[in-house]
Design a protein around this motif. Structure first.
Motif, mmCIF file in Angstrom:
data_model
loop_
_atom_site.group_PDB
_atom_site.id
_atom_site.type_symbol
_atom_site.label_atom_id
_atom_site.label_comp_id
_atom_site.label_asym_id
_atom_site.label_seq_id
_atom_site.Cartn_x
_atom_site.Cartn_y
_atom_site.Cartn_z
ATOM 1 N N LYS A 59 0.902 -1.292 0.041
ATOM 2 C CA LYS A 59 -0.004 -0.004 0.106
ATOM 3 C C LYS A 59 0.746 1.328 -0.028
ATOM 4 O O LYS A 59 0.598 2.165 -0.875
ATOM 5 C CB LYS A 59 -0.921 -0.011 1.293
ATOM 6 C CG LYS A 59 -1.762 -1.177 1.227
ATOM 7 C CD LYS A 59 -2.977 -1.086 2.577
ATOM 8 C CE LYS A 59 -2.203 -1.034 3.792
ATOM 9 N NZ LYS A 59 -1.551 -2.150 4.298
ATOM 10 N N THR A 60 1.793 1.443 1.003
ATOM 11 C CA THR A 60 2.651 2.468 1.017
ATOM 12 C C THR A 60 3.494 2.413 -0.287
ATOM 13 O O THR A 60 3.919 3.939 -0.680
ATOM 14 C CB THR A 60 3.451 2.528 2.261
ATOM 15 O OG1 THR A 60 2.489 2.292 3.462
ATOM 16 C CG2 THR A 60 4.047 3.872 2.552
ATOM 17 N N ALA A 83 1.903 4.251 -3.037
ATOM 18 C CA ALA A 83 1.799 5.727 -2.806
ATOM 19 C C ALA A 83 3.195 6.461 -3.083
ATOM 20 O O ALA A 83 3.262 7.321 -3.683
ATOM 21 C CB ALA A 83 1.282 5.949 -1.662
ATOM 22 N N ARG A 84 4.416 5.572 -2.429
ATOM 23 C CA ARG A 84 5.566 6.330 -2.686
ATOM 24 C C ARG A 84 5.993 6.367 -4.032
ATOM 25 O O ARG A 84 6.719 7.396 -4.438
ATOM 26 C CB ARG A 84 6.659 5.573 -1.870
ATOM 27 C CG ARG A 84 7.805 6.113 -1.308
ATOM 28 C CD ARG A 84 8.609 5.440 -0.264
ATOM 29 N NE ARG A 84 9.307 4.257 -0.748
ATOM 30 C CZ ARG A 84 10.507 3.823 -1.052
ATOM 31 N NH1 ARG A 84 11.114 5.054 -1.492
ATOM 32 N NH2 ARG A 84 10.816 2.858 -1.434
ATOM 33 N N ALA A 132 4.348 9.167 -6.164
ATOM 34 C CA ALA A 132 4.897 10.359 -6.031
ATOM 35 C C ALA A 132 6.016 10.717 -7.183
ATOM 36 O O ALA A 132 6.295 11.740 -7.495
ATOM 37 C CB ALA A 132 5.700 10.478 -4.753
ATOM 38 N N PHE A 189 3.405 16.264 -3.267
ATOM 39 C CA PHE A 189 2.951 14.909 -2.927
ATOM 40 C C PHE A 189 3.120 14.795 -1.377
ATOM 41 O O PHE A 189 4.328 15.086 -0.931
ATOM 42 C CB PHE A 189 3.366 13.434 -3.401
ATOM 43 C CG PHE A 189 3.056 12.264 -2.820
ATOM 44 C CD1 PHE A 189 2.047 11.640 -3.466
ATOM 45 C CD2 PHE A 189 3.628 11.657 -1.862
ATOM 46 C CE1 PHE A 189 1.347 10.322 -3.139
ATOM 47 C CE2 PHE A 189 3.139 10.384 -1.253
ATOM 48 C CZ PHE A 189 2.088 9.819 -2.099
ATOM 49 N N LYS A 236 2.747 12.418 2.543
ATOM 50 C CA LYS A 236 2.296 11.128 3.197
ATOM 51 C C LYS A 236 2.258 11.629 4.474
ATOM 52 O O LYS A 236 3.131 12.359 5.113
ATOM 53 C CB LYS A 236 3.328 10.182 2.942
ATOM 54 C CG LYS A 236 2.994 8.767 3.765
ATOM 55 C CD LYS A 236 4.026 7.879 3.512
ATOM 56 C CE LYS A 236 3.908 6.577 4.314
ATOM 57 N NZ LYS A 236 4.286 6.648 5.761
ATOM 58 N N GLU A 256 0.810 10.113 8.628
ATOM 59 C CA GLU A 256 0.062 9.081 9.226
ATOM 60 C C GLU A 256 -1.163 9.383 10.065
ATOM 61 O O GLU A 256 -1.031 10.388 10.941
ATOM 62 C CB GLU A 256 1.015 8.384 10.345
ATOM 63 C CG GLU A 256 1.883 7.228 9.634
ATOM 64 C CD GLU A 256 3.005 7.739 8.944
ATOM 65 O OE1 GLU A 256 3.375 8.828 9.369
ATOM 66 O OE2 GLU A 256 3.354 7.188 7.935
ATOM 67 N N ILE A 274 -2.744 13.895 -1.294
ATOM 68 C CA ILE A 274 -2.084 13.686 0.287
ATOM 69 C C ILE A 274 -2.581 12.034 0.547
ATOM 70 O O ILE A 274 -3.777 11.519 0.114
ATOM 71 C CB ILE A 274 -3.050 14.512 0.941
ATOM 72 C CG1 ILE A 274 -2.627 15.838 1.013
ATOM 73 C CG2 ILE A 274 -2.747 13.904 2.579
ATOM 74 C CD1 ILE A 274 -3.347 16.830 1.849
ATOM 75 N N PHE A 275 -1.589 11.398 0.939
ATOM 76 C CA PHE A 275 -1.595 10.028 1.275
ATOM 77 C C PHE A 275 -1.704 9.959 2.869
ATOM 78 O O PHE A 275 -0.944 10.161 3.399
ATOM 79 C CB PHE A 275 -0.502 9.243 0.800
ATOM 80 C CG PHE A 275 -0.462 7.965 0.959
ATOM 81 C CD1 PHE A 275 -1.351 6.852 0.407
ATOM 82 C CD2 PHE A 275 0.307 7.142 1.910
ATOM 83 C CE1 PHE A 275 -1.291 5.646 0.537
ATOM 84 C CE2 PHE A 275 0.428 5.942 2.340
ATOM 85 C CZ PHE A 275 -0.552 5.060 1.784
ATOM 86 N N ASP A 317 -2.054 7.570 5.617
ATOM 87 C CA ASP A 317 -1.622 6.121 6.037
ATOM 88 C C ASP A 317 -2.272 5.923 7.342
ATOM 89 O O ASP A 317 -2.466 6.694 8.130
ATOM 90 C CB ASP A 317 -0.216 5.997 6.124
ATOM 91 C CG ASP A 317 0.151 4.394 5.694
ATOM 92 O OD1 ASP A 317 -0.613 3.591 5.619
ATOM 93 O OD2 ASP A 317 1.497 3.876 5.822
#
Length: 450
Positions: free
Chosen positions: A65-66, A69-70, A73, A80, A82, A84, A261-262, A264
């Protein structure tokens, strides 16, 4: 953005280099990313009405998942960020500080635009730095108002020739190690922590900038080699050349039109009803995030930012909860939900070898630095993957992250003391078996070591 912006197929193709499997998740983020370009090229009368389709990625830890997203970017060519979600449940973070994710995104955007504009001005800044170094090494002759008319032209010509020779030697790098004295700005204001319910970023104030306009900047003479002075002075000249009046509007526009915006660990802010009643603080965080995802104005030190068209991608394991446990209003703002698959031994085999920077390639590069060639047989890769799956099944399932612990344990002796006599080390299935079988079969050991 232009017509060369990547198509969904090209985006998935890029993600395939880093993430094994998870085709549905890759397709969803690829479509969402391409839709940014489509919206910006749509008719103006409908453009403002097209809202981003925010995504929730669901799946156990370590399934990609991460990483998706990474890597997204790298492709987005857009600001972008990230964050938590669990950060906002900590003491002092519940409340309007949730807006800090937008402020951080604006900072990223400003730096991105500054870097882009800096590329065009870099050559000019380097030329100006060279001239400043020449002025330090060979100061121009001083002329008073009286004798300026009667200045000796021969002396002027001699000075010009000497300066040209010095410049030539400087450009050839022959003076790189010579030390010179340079005026470097001195920090006048100590960092002051202000404790307030809002936090410093809420105030949106940069005190260094505020005071620098009121008081002249102090400088301190520092000795440094010429090659170091070139870089230092070029950066100083570059900061003067970059026009912030052009940077800021461009940066704010990028955030509003194509920012991502991610969020997590969004499952960590799902309220849980227990003996002590509903978890109010977590639901409070959801209610604070809601207006940002819905679309609101956030005040930043560069100006107001509208969040209506920022794309939000959320991710969480949802092991004991589900997205339907989020407050209904927030659920409605994440219409696309993608479940990622748990990883099997076959997936682990591919993860070890296929990605551009796979673990096997990383360890190969680490030992190559000591002139040792590390080679894994196909059977060894298969065996490592099997052990990783076995430990994940028997204990906590941490997905592909298990491969890190298994490989570190396997290669511990080689990494501790690389063989001097052998220039090539081959990892066989038998070696894997000897090193890992006892640890994996002992439940207590596998729990703490793997």
């Amino acid at each position: 953005m232009n017509n060369s912006y990547l198509t969904p197929k090209e985006i998935v193709s890029h993600l395939d280099k880093y993430v094994v499997g998870q085709d549905n998740a890759k397709k969803s983020v690829a479509i969402a990313l391409r839709n940014r370009w489509r919206r910006q090229n749509a008719d103006e009368d409908i453009r403002q009405e097209i809202m981003p389709n925010n995504i929730i990625l669901m799946g156990p830890t370590g399934v990609g998942k991460t990483e998706i997203a990474r890597r997204l970017a790298d492709l987005a060519h857009a600001p972008f960020m990230k964050v938590e979600a669990s950060k906002f449940t900590e003491v002092g973070y519940v409340g309007r500080d949730v807006e800090s994710m937008v402020r951080d995104l604006v900072d990223i955007s400003v730096n991105m635009v500054k870097q882009e504009k800096s590329k065009d001005l870099k050559v000019k800044a380097e030329e100006m730095a060279i001239e400043r170094i020449l002025d330090i090494m060979l100061p121009p002759p001083k002329r008073s108002a009286i004798d300026s008319k009667s200045a000796d032209p021969e002396k002027s010509d001699t000075f010009a020739r000497t300066r040209e020779k010095l410049k030539s030697r400087l450009l050839e790098g022959k003076l790189d190690k010579r030390e010179i004295e340079v005026d470097a700005p001195q920090n006048q204001f100590p960092v002051v922590e202000i404790f307030s319910p809002m936090g410093m970023e809420e105030l949106g104030v940069n005190f260094q900038e505020m005071f620098s306009g009121m008081m002249p900047r102090k400088s301190k003479r520092r000795k440094m080699p010429v090659d170091q002075a070139k870089k230092f002075l070029a950066n100083e000249e570059l900061s003067k050349l970059v026009n912030m009046d052009e940077v800021i509007p461009d940066a704010l526009n990028r955030v509003q039109e194509s920012g991502i915006i991610f969020i997590d660990e969004i499952d960590k802010i799902v309220g849980s009803e227990g003996k002590s009643g509903p978890d109010v603080s977590r639901e409070g965080v959801q209610r604070d995030i809601l207006p940002i995802v819905e679309g609101s104005s956030v005040n930043t030190k560069y100006g107001l930012v509208q969040t209506d068209h920022i794309l939000f991608i959320a991710a969480g394991a949802f092991s004991s909860t589900s997205p339907s446990d989020l407050i209904p209003e927030l659920q409605g703002r994440f219409p696309i939900r993608v479940e990622l698959d748990s990883l099997t031994a076959e997936d682990f085999e591919r993860i070890l070898t296929e990605p551009k920077a796979s673990l096997v390639k990383q360890y190969h590069a680490l030992l190559k630095s000591e002139n040792v060639e590390l080679v894994f047989s196909d059977a060894a890769i298969k065996k490592i993957a099997e052990y990783a799956e076995k430990v994940n099944t028997a204990s906590e399932n941490i997905g592909a992250r298990r491969l890190h612990t298994v490989l570190t344990t396997l290669l511990q002796d080689i990494l501790f003391e690389p063989p001097i006599s052998k220039k090539k080390v081959t990892i066989s299935a038998k070696m894997v078996e000897e090193k890992l079988s006892e640890i994996v079969e002992s439940e207590d050991l596998s729990k703490y070591i793997l």
